[in-house]
Design a protein around this motif. Structure first.
Motif, short mmCIF file in Angstrom:
data_model
loop_
_atom_site.label_atom_id
_atom_site.label_comp_id
_atom_site.label_asym_id
_atom_site.label_seq_id
_atom_site.Cartn_x
_atom_site.Cartn_y
_atom_site.Cartn_z
N UNK A 233 0.83 -1.20 0.00
CA UNK A 233 0.00 0.00 0.00
C UNK A 233 0.86 1.25 0.00
N UNK A 234 0.26 2.36 -0.47
CA UNK A 234 0.96 3.63 -0.51
C UNK A 234 -0.06 4.76 -0.56
N UNK A 235 0.36 5.94 -0.09
CA UNK A 235 -0.47 7.13 -0.18
C UNK A 235 -0.15 7.89 -1.45
N UNK A 236 -1.20 8.30 -2.16
CA UNK A 236 -1.08 9.17 -3.32
C UNK A 236 -2.15 10.24 -3.18
N UNK A 237 -1.72 11.51 -3.09
CA UNK A 237 -2.67 12.63 -2.92
C UNK A 237 -3.62 12.38 -1.74
N UNK A 238 -3.06 11.93 -0.63
CA UNK A 238 -3.81 11.68 0.61
C UNK A 238 -4.84 10.57 0.49
N UNK A 239 -4.76 9.78 -0.56
CA UNK A 239 -5.60 8.58 -0.68
C UNK A 239 -4.73 7.35 -0.44
N UNK A 240 -5.25 6.41 0.33
CA UNK A 240 -4.51 5.18 0.60
C UNK A 240 -4.89 4.12 -0.43
N UNK A 241 -3.96 3.79 -1.32
CA UNK A 241 -4.16 2.73 -2.31
C UNK A 241 -3.58 1.43 -1.75
N UNK A 242 -4.33 0.34 -1.86
CA UNK A 242 -3.90 -0.92 -1.27
C UNK A 242 -4.17 -2.10 -2.21
N UNK A 243 -3.41 -3.17 -2.01
CA UNK A 243 -3.69 -4.42 -2.72
C UNK A 243 -3.16 -5.60 -1.91
N UNK A 244 -3.37 -6.81 -2.43
CA UNK A 244 -2.97 -8.04 -1.73
C UNK A 244 -1.52 -8.03 -1.28
N UNK A 245 -0.64 -7.77 -2.26
CA UNK A 245 0.78 -7.89 -1.99
C UNK A 245 1.30 -9.30 -2.12
N UNK A 246 0.48 -10.22 -2.61
CA UNK A 246 0.92 -11.60 -2.83
C UNK A 246 0.08 -12.22 -3.94
N UNK A 274 -9.64 -14.51 -19.97
CA UNK A 274 -9.41 -15.92 -20.23
C UNK A 274 -8.48 -16.59 -19.24
N UNK A 275 -8.04 -15.86 -18.21
CA UNK A 275 -7.22 -16.44 -17.15
C UNK A 275 -7.84 -16.08 -15.81
N UNK A 276 -7.51 -16.84 -14.79
CA UNK A 276 -8.09 -16.60 -13.47
C UNK A 276 -7.62 -15.25 -12.92
N UNK A 277 -8.51 -14.57 -12.18
CA UNK A 277 -8.16 -13.32 -11.53
C UNK A 277 -7.54 -13.63 -10.17
N UNK A 278 -6.33 -13.12 -9.92
CA UNK A 278 -5.61 -13.50 -8.71
C UNK A 278 -5.31 -12.33 -7.79
N UNK A 279 -5.94 -11.19 -8.02
CA UNK A 279 -5.58 -10.05 -7.21
C UNK A 279 -4.26 -9.47 -7.66
N UNK A 280 -3.67 -8.59 -6.85
CA UNK A 280 -2.48 -7.85 -7.28
C UNK A 280 -1.33 -7.99 -6.30
N UNK A 281 -0.15 -8.18 -6.85
CA UNK A 281 1.07 -8.22 -6.05
C UNK A 281 1.54 -6.80 -5.75
N UNK A 282 1.33 -5.89 -6.71
CA UNK A 282 1.83 -4.52 -6.61
C UNK A 282 1.04 -3.64 -7.57
N UNK A 283 1.26 -2.34 -7.51
CA UNK A 283 0.59 -1.41 -8.42
C UNK A 283 1.36 -0.10 -8.43
N UNK A 284 1.03 0.77 -9.38
CA UNK A 284 1.47 2.15 -9.32
C UNK A 284 0.41 3.03 -9.95
#
Length: 669
Positions: A233-246, A274-284
């Motif tokens: 997770x990280x803050x961008x413009x005072x918003x907390x963006x988050x994801x699984x991380x795994x 056409x592939x399974x959705x697995x969430x996110x390890x990271x983002x930007x």
């Protein structure tokens, strides 16, 4: 117009801060997936996403429960209502137990949790009979007197009990092989009084409360995120963006803004790709558009606009590779980072056969060939694959990119010059004493501090690469030495041997360390003092495994992503201002009303600002230095006495002696 906008922004921040005192905790738990429902008259207790809330059918009010407002633990596995005792039995995954009444009173029973028992202590089920709760455990049965809030008896049966039922004067216990039975009038503590049951009544769980109320419960909105996985997770413009991380959870990106959650699209994506959705390890987040996000996952790269799925990239339409060159479900993008202008997006392709780094620019991809990242040689079919967990990309104050390899095969971190496309690998670590730092499991994370030095979190503890040593052929890493202050000249390396999973630097230059099993440490800006050590035993921290930390720079709220969900602590350090003016320096609460005993906070200050608080007659009441952009006052004078009613002046100056601004605090006793 500019002053009006600033005033509105300040009003929003002040409203948030005034409701959250420094030193307070808050939980941000999911209540999305309904698991169990227990009715207690007009009240419904709902176990959802392993959290608990209560709904009143008459006034339609919702009360959520967590460690901040009384629960003894986290991650609830079972709830059952005991009508005779008028209490809800709440069992946690670690076998701790709470009893909750409809008025919110909570009584803890920690006997099973604290007792050393050979074998499996897990509670697999609860059966209610009269004022008793029979807990089905891995070792046998615990009989709990709910009315008296005590353990009555324990039946050590030497095997897992999956369910219990009572018929007339006989108790039956379901096992993997069949069932046991015992006469209720016998001494059931004696294992010999239990016999194999030749015929047992049904062990079917009563689901009446769930069946009758599930449609109603589906309409309730207790708030919170959709899921409890916050590994990145990280803050961008005072918003907390988050994801699984795994890679293990198929959960969407979640964004927290002003206590409201935005959940990114996740349904329908598997059908579209056409592939399974697995969430996110990271983002930007795109520097030119905060609603434009790229996320790396186990099977490729996802692009979102305004929270909606936009496009998917894998080996079909990009250089992204599968770990074995074939699988569509394992094309791991473990790092995603825009450059500062948003012109280029850089990807890390973990465990790929021929590439580790990819650049996306102007709608097209290009492979970046770097042998420094192709040293994974644990598989015969691809002896020079990219390293096994390239991740945690950052860009430092000099415009240089850094990332780590969080893997036992080659613990390392890397410097990447985006202009020259040059990479330098740092693969061995020797401290200032010439001793090798034995990083066995991996380099977990990397951050830059206020001195522009780089802090590395690792399985061996934290260590520092000084800015002056970055370009040395064999750089020395600093393991900070903390004097014991016991009359000897001995010192210990800071947090040596503690697995550091996450690091964040607050506005005061202090370091927050999230660990793998040891909770959170807050270390002073000079690295010499331990200010706090939060654990589940001494705080409202949800777990001692803290996978990620993010700090709201404006409010100082520190968020901890644990393996049991998200919580926060309101710290006393915020980001600093370049200058102090009447538009950006203020105090809260203000006025200070009778009965208030918390800290009074002055925020919006420059780094290490000089602060003096004086009475209306000019007498000095309090003075000190800011912590980042924040200074706190306990409302007492220099002799520790609470000050009288009146208006007090806050006079500020920068650490170089330049005058700042003056604000007022009204105190009413």
């Amino acid at each position: 117009m500019k002053k009006i906008i600033i005033a509105l922004l300040l009003l929003t921040v002040i409203c948030h801060l005034s409701s959250a005192q420094i030193g307070t905790w808050k939980n941000y738990l999911a209540y999305h997936d309904v698991q169990q429902i227990q009715a207690a008259g007009n009240e419904l207790f709902v176990l959802a996403s392993n959290g608990l809330y209560q709904y009143n059918k008459q006034d339609q009010s919702i009360t959520t429960y967590d460690k901040v407002n009384g629960l003894s633990d986290t991650y609830i596995t079972h709830i059952r209502w005991c009508q005779q005792a008028k209490r809800l039995v709440v069992v946690y995954s670690n076998t701790n137990i709470d009893l909750i009444e409809t008025n919110g009173n909570i009584t803890n029973i920690s006997d099973i949790y604290s007792k050393v028992i050979t074998g499996d202590k897990t509670v697999y089920n609860i059966y209610i009979h009269e004022q008793y709760a029979y807990l089905c455990c891995g070792f046998g049965i615990v009989k709990l007197n709910v009315q008296r809030a005590e353990v009555s008896e324990s039946y050590m049966l030497g095997q897992r009990i999956n369910a219990v039922t009572i018929s007339q004067d006989t108790i039956y216990a379901q096992t993997a092989q069949g069932a046991l039975q015992g006469n209720m009038s016998d001494n059931l503590i004696d294992k010999s009084n239990w016999t194999e049951a030749t015929a047992a009544p049904s062990f079917t769980q009563d689901t009446k409360d769930y069946d009758e109320n599930i449609e109603l419960v589906k309409t309730l909105q207790p708030g919170g995120p959709k899921h409890n996985t916050f590994g990145y997770m990280k803050f961008v413009h005072n918003k907390l963006y988050t994801c699984n991380g795994d890679y293990s959870n198929a959960e969407p990106i979640q964004v927290l803004n002003n206590n409201e959650w935005t959940i990114y699209q996740h349904e329908g994506i598997a059908e579209a790709t056409g592939v399974s959705f697995t969430g996110s390890f990271c983002f930007d987040v795109d520097p030119t558009d905060e609603n434009h996000v790229f996320a790396g996952a186990r099977n490729g790269l996802y692009e979102y606009q305004d929270g909606q799925f936009l496009k998917f990239y894998n080996s079909d339409n990009s250089p992204i590779e599968a770990y074995n060159g074939v699988s569509k479900n394992t094309q791991i993008i473990s790092g995603v980072k825009f450059d500062l202008q948003g012109n280029n997006l850089y990807l890390l392709n973990t465990s790929a056969p021929t590439t580790a780094m990819i650049r996306y620019s102007n709608g097209s991809f290009s492979k970046l060939d770097h042998t420094e990242l192709m040293k994974l040689n644990t598989r015969k079919e691809f002896p020079n694959s990219s390293n096994a967990e390239l991740s945690k990309m950052i860009i430092d104050s000099q415009g240089i990119m850094w990332f780590v390899n969080n893997n036992w095969a080659l613990p390392a971190f890397y410097q990447y010059d985006m202009e020259s496309d040059a990479i330098r690998a740092y693969e061995s670590f020797t401290n200032e004493d010439g001793t090798k730092i034995d990083v066995i499991e991996g380099v977990r994370c990397i951050v830059e501090d206020r001195n522009n030095d780089l802090w590395l979190g690792s399985s061996a503890g934290p260590f520092v690469l000084k800015r002056s040593d970055i370009d040395q052929e064999r750089p020395t890493y600093v393991q900070v030495k903390v004097p014991r202050n016991d009359g000897t000249n001995y010192a210990d390396y800071l947090l040596a041997g503690i697995d550091i999973m996450s690091i964040a630097i607050d506005g005061g230059g202090r370091k927050w360390f999230g660990t793998n099993g040891n909770g959170v440490y807050l270390i002073s800006a000079d690295n010499m003092s331990q200010i706090q050590h939060f654990t589940t035993d001494n705080s409202a921290l949800l777990s001692n495994v803290v996978r990620s930390i993010a700090i709201n720079p404006t409010t100082g709220e520190v968020f901890f992503g644990t393996d049991n969900g998200l919580c926060s602590y309101m710290s006393d350090a915020t980001q600093t201002n370049e200058e102090m003016t009447s538009d950006n320096v203020w105090a809260y609460p203000n006025p200070v009303n009778p009965g208030y005993t918390g800290l009074i906070t002055i925020t919006g200050l420059t780094y290490n600002a000089d602060v003096k608080i004086v009475a209306s007659n000019g007498a000095l009441v309090n003075e000190g230095r800011s912590n980042g952009g924040t200074y706190t006052w306990d409302g007492c004078d220099q002799k520790g006495r609470r000050v009288a009613s009146g208006v007090y002046m806050v006079i500020t100056a920068t650490n170089t002696g330049e005058k700042g601004t003056v604000c007022k605090i009204a105190i009413v006793r």
